[in-house]
Design an enzyme around this catalytic site. Structure first.
Site, PDB file in Angstrom:
ATOM      1  N   GLY A   1       1.377   2.948  -2.495  1.00 22.14           N
ATOM      2  CA  GLY A   1       1.109   3.955  -3.681  1.00 22.14           C
ATOM      3  C   GLY A   1       1.608   3.632  -5.076  1.00 22.14           C
ATOM      4  CE  LYS A   2       2.962  -2.342  -4.489  1.00 21.97           C
ATOM      5  NZ  LYS A   2       2.697  -2.334  -3.063  1.00 21.97           N
TER       6      LYS A   2
ATOM      7  N   GLY B   1      -4.656  -4.471  -4.599  1.00 19.94           N
ATOM      8  CA  GLY B   1      -5.527  -3.460  -4.969  1.00 19.94           C
ATOM      9  C   GLY B   1      -4.686  -1.992  -5.284  1.00 19.94           C
ATOM     10  CG  HIS B   2      -2.207  -1.117  -7.877  1.00 21.82           C
ATOM     11  ND1 HIS B   2      -1.379  -1.686  -9.163  1.00 21.82           N
ATOM     12  CD2 HIS B   2      -1.443  -1.581  -6.728  1.00 21.82           C
ATOM     13  CE1 HIS B   2      -0.392  -2.281  -8.513  1.00 21.82           C
ATOM     14  NE2 HIS B   2      -0.512  -2.364  -7.304  1.00 21.82           N
TER      15      HIS B   2
ATOM     16  CB  THR C   1      -6.915 -10.222   1.392  1.00 15.17           C
ATOM     17  OG1 THR C   1      -6.492 -11.410   0.501  1.00 15.17           O
ATOM     18  CG2 THR C   1      -5.771  -9.075   1.611  1.00 15.17           C
TER      19      THR C   1
ATOM     20  CB  THR D   1      -8.201  -5.731  -1.401  1.00 18.20           C
ATOM     21  OG1 THR D   1      -7.335  -5.603  -2.546  1.00 18.20           O
ATOM     22  CG2 THR D   1      -8.760  -7.270  -1.820  1.00 18.20           C
TER      23      THR D   1
ATOM     24  CG  ASP E   1      -2.076  -1.179   1.212  1.00 23.81           C
ATOM     25  OD1 ASP E   1      -2.118  -1.727   0.474  1.00 23.81           O
ATOM     26  OD2 ASP E   1      -1.982  -1.704   2.173  1.00 23.81           O
TER      27      ASP E   1
ATOM     28  CD  GLN F   1       0.549  -8.738  -2.411  1.00 19.52           C
ATOM     29  OE1 GLN F   1       1.327  -9.422  -3.271  1.00 19.52           O
ATOM     30  NE2 GLN F   1      -0.848  -8.628  -2.666  1.00 19.52           N
TER      31      GLN F   1
HETATM   32  P1  IMP Z   1      -2.907 -12.744   1.964  1.00 22.37           P
HETATM   33  O1  IMP Z   1      -1.982 -12.220   1.079  1.00 22.37           O
HETATM   34  O2  IMP Z   1      -4.325 -12.634   1.800  1.00 22.37           O
HETATM   35  O3  IMP Z   1      -2.700 -14.084   2.598  1.00 22.37           O
HETATM   36  O4  IMP Z   1      -2.601 -12.179   3.433  1.00 22.37           O
HETATM   37  C1  IMP Z   1      -1.477 -12.098   4.140  1.00 22.37           C
HETATM   38  C2  IMP Z   1      -0.947 -10.730   4.600  1.00 22.37           C
HETATM   39  O5  IMP Z   1      -0.767  -9.808   3.674  1.00 22.37           O
HETATM   40  C3  IMP Z   1      -1.968 -10.155   5.628  1.00 22.37           C
HETATM   41  O6  IMP Z   1      -1.512  -9.082   6.524  1.00 22.37           O
HETATM   42  C4  IMP Z   1      -2.596  -9.067   4.336  1.00 22.37           C
HETATM   43  O7  IMP Z   1      -3.265  -8.045   5.074  1.00 22.37           O
HETATM   44  C5  IMP Z   1      -1.426  -8.783   3.697  1.00 22.37           C
HETATM   45  N1  IMP Z   1      -1.768  -8.096   2.262  1.00 22.37           N
HETATM   46  C6  IMP Z   1      -1.893  -8.964   1.257  1.00 22.37           C
HETATM   47  N2  IMP Z   1      -1.915  -8.228   0.276  1.00 22.37           N
HETATM   48  C7  IMP Z   1      -1.712  -6.929   0.715  1.00 22.37           C
HETATM   49  C8  IMP Z   1      -1.695  -5.711  -0.225  1.00 22.37           C
HETATM   50  O8  IMP Z   1      -1.922  -5.454  -1.379  1.00 22.37           O
HETATM   51  N3  IMP Z   1      -1.520  -4.607   0.752  1.00 22.37           N
HETATM   52  C9  IMP Z   1      -1.187  -4.613   1.980  1.00 22.37           C
HETATM   53  N4  IMP Z   1      -1.131  -5.811   2.741  1.00 22.37           N
HETATM   54  C10 IMP Z   1      -1.498  -6.736   1.950  1.00 22.37           C
END
Ligand code: IMP
Length: 428
Positions: free
Chosen positions: A15-16, A40-41, A128, A299, A13, A223
């Site tokens: 701001g990519k 999510g962008h 998520t 997301t 997150d 991420q």
């Molecule tokens: P997962 O990717 O849904 O398995 O989540 C694993 C961890 O990564 C959790 O702490 C989520 O909140 C975090 N996470 C997954 N995708 C994102 C993202 O795009 N931005 C920030 N955190 C993320």
């Protein structure tokens, strides 16, 4: 510009999306190389806001080729919805390609992700719930279903027969949940395959061919570094490799083809989900940043945990990604704060740690060591030249660059494309 990898330097997150969008304009091919619709962008173009989870934001430029490469995990229903919503808003989705080797998120992955979180109780990761962990488990466990499999009924059925019995046993016997019917799954996923077949191809070949003819390729990490399965704050991580090395594996290109790595750094820190976060601001100050920075998940809509910038984290990101420059985002969110802090290291049991610890139990007990900066009152979102920034903002940025040991090439001071300052000619 050459071939560039963009990575998040914190917990995601950063701001990519906006920076990727900006650089995509100068790029021929944009590639997503890991993760799935956990990402999510948000990109704002001429007052229109686009929220993308899977398709690279480069899709908003007519002449840019967009690729979902082998390292990505694809939920086909979500992807089809995203394609439809782009087409509805007059964005062409023609030069878009999906790797036949990308793994497919099945409904049992989503279900198991959510059930597993409930089972973990207080120890949950805060995922998520999109099935990311379980689909990567199947990939590594060699049970996975790939996008190419959705084009062949016999293969799809055979693969589901090999895995569904086990999944159904886990669902019904361990979790007391419903099982899945193989015929329904085959029908549903073959239909997705039919709808997506024109996009499915050998994307490693496509990307390497493009490079051979001199095209610039942008590899877009989702991420962030600290969510990397190998280099992040394990177990509070995602299940893929957002770090720069992941671009080679996740896209099928050699490391010799990468020219630079741009690290995106938010001017403060946020984290979603559980896990240690030394510079977290739990009180009013955190709330102010959350509201000013609109720090709610794209997301999941979850409020993000907010805190001061941690230069120890970014210096670590510079090391594991080999960052060649930084793009600092959301500086404007700090406008109006009286003082701003930056963490330069940690105190752990009376000892000063200059490097980011690899052990989460150590990180959880670290106290941040701060340097304090005077804030500024000016509205930085109106500034278009680095020299015109408030002196205190420049001092903050210069110190960040010094602490991390990497130059800043881009500064973002608002969500719109125009709210950007190019500090060096990186994108020209
Ligand atoms: P997962 O990717 O849904 O398995 O989540 C694993 C961890 O990564 C959790 O702490 C989520 O909140 C975090 N996470 C997954 N995708 C994102 C993202 O795009 N931005 C920030 N955190 C993320």
């Amino acid at each position: 510009m050459g071939n560039v990898v963009i990575v998040g330097s914190q917990w995601g997150d950063e701001g990519k999306g906006k920076i990727t969008d900006m650089i995509s304009k100068k790029t021929d091919v944009v590639v997503r190389y890991q993760g799935g619709n956990n990402a999510g962008h948000t990109v704002v173009v001429e007052e229109k806001e686009f929220k993308l989870h899977l398709i690279p934001s480069g899709i908003l430029y007519e002449d840019t080729t967009c690729v979902i490469a082998n390292g990505v995990v694809v939920d086909p229903a979500v992807l089809l919805e995203e394609i439809e919503s782009l087409i509805d808003r007059d964005v062409g989705v023609n030069d878009f390609h999906i790797s036949s080797n990308a793994h497919v998120i099945m409904p049992y992955h989503r279900e198991l992700d959510q059930l597993e979180e409930v089972r973990k109780g207080n120890g949950k990761i805060g995922t998520t719930g999109r099935g990311i962990g379980p689909v990567y488990m199947d990939k590594i466990g060699r049970f996975g279903i790939k996008m190419g499999d959705l084009l062949n009924e016999e293969v799809l059925r055979e693969k589901l027969e090999a895995t569904l019995e086990l999944k159904n046993s886990i669902l019904t016997e361990i979790y007391d949940a419903d099982d899945f019917d193989i015929d329904e799954l085959v029908d549903e996923y073959l239909e997705y395959g039919r709808q997506l077949q024109d996009y499915i191809t050998d994307t490693s070949y496509l990307i390497n061919q493009a490079m051979e003819q001199g095209d610039n390729v942008l590899f877009e990490g989702a991420q962030g570094t600290l969510l990397d399965i190998d280099h992040g704050t394990y177990p509070y991580v995602t299940s893929s490799n957002p770090t720069a090395g992941g671009a080679c594996i996740g896209a099928g290109v050699g490391p010799t083809k990468i020219d630079s790595v741009l690290g995106i750094v938010k001017a403060y820190t946020t984290r979603v989900g559980a896990g240690p976060f030394p510079t977290e601001l739990t009180g009013k100050a955190g709330e102010v940043i959350r509201n000013q920075g609109k720090e709610f998940g794209t997301t999941t809509g979850r409020p993000r945990r907010c805190g001061w910038l941690d230069a120890t984290v970014v210096r670590y990101a510079a090391r594991v990604n080999g960052l060649t420059s930084l793009a600092v985002t959301k500086l404007d969110v700090l406008d109006g704060l009286e003082t701003i802090k930056v963490c330069t290291g940690y105190e752990y049991k009376g000892e000063v740690l200059k490097e980011f610890p690899t052990d989460q139990r150590v990180l959880a007990e670290c106290e941040p060591i701060y340097e304090e900066f005077a804030g500024w009152d000016e509205d930085t979102s109106k500034v278009r030249e680095y020299d015109n920034l408030p002196e205190n903002a420049k001092a903050y940025l210069d110190r960040l660059s010094e602490l991390v040991g990497v130059k800043i090439s881009i500064l973002s001071i608002g969500p719109k494309r125009a709210e950007t300052i190019i500090i060096d000619k990186f994108v020209d």
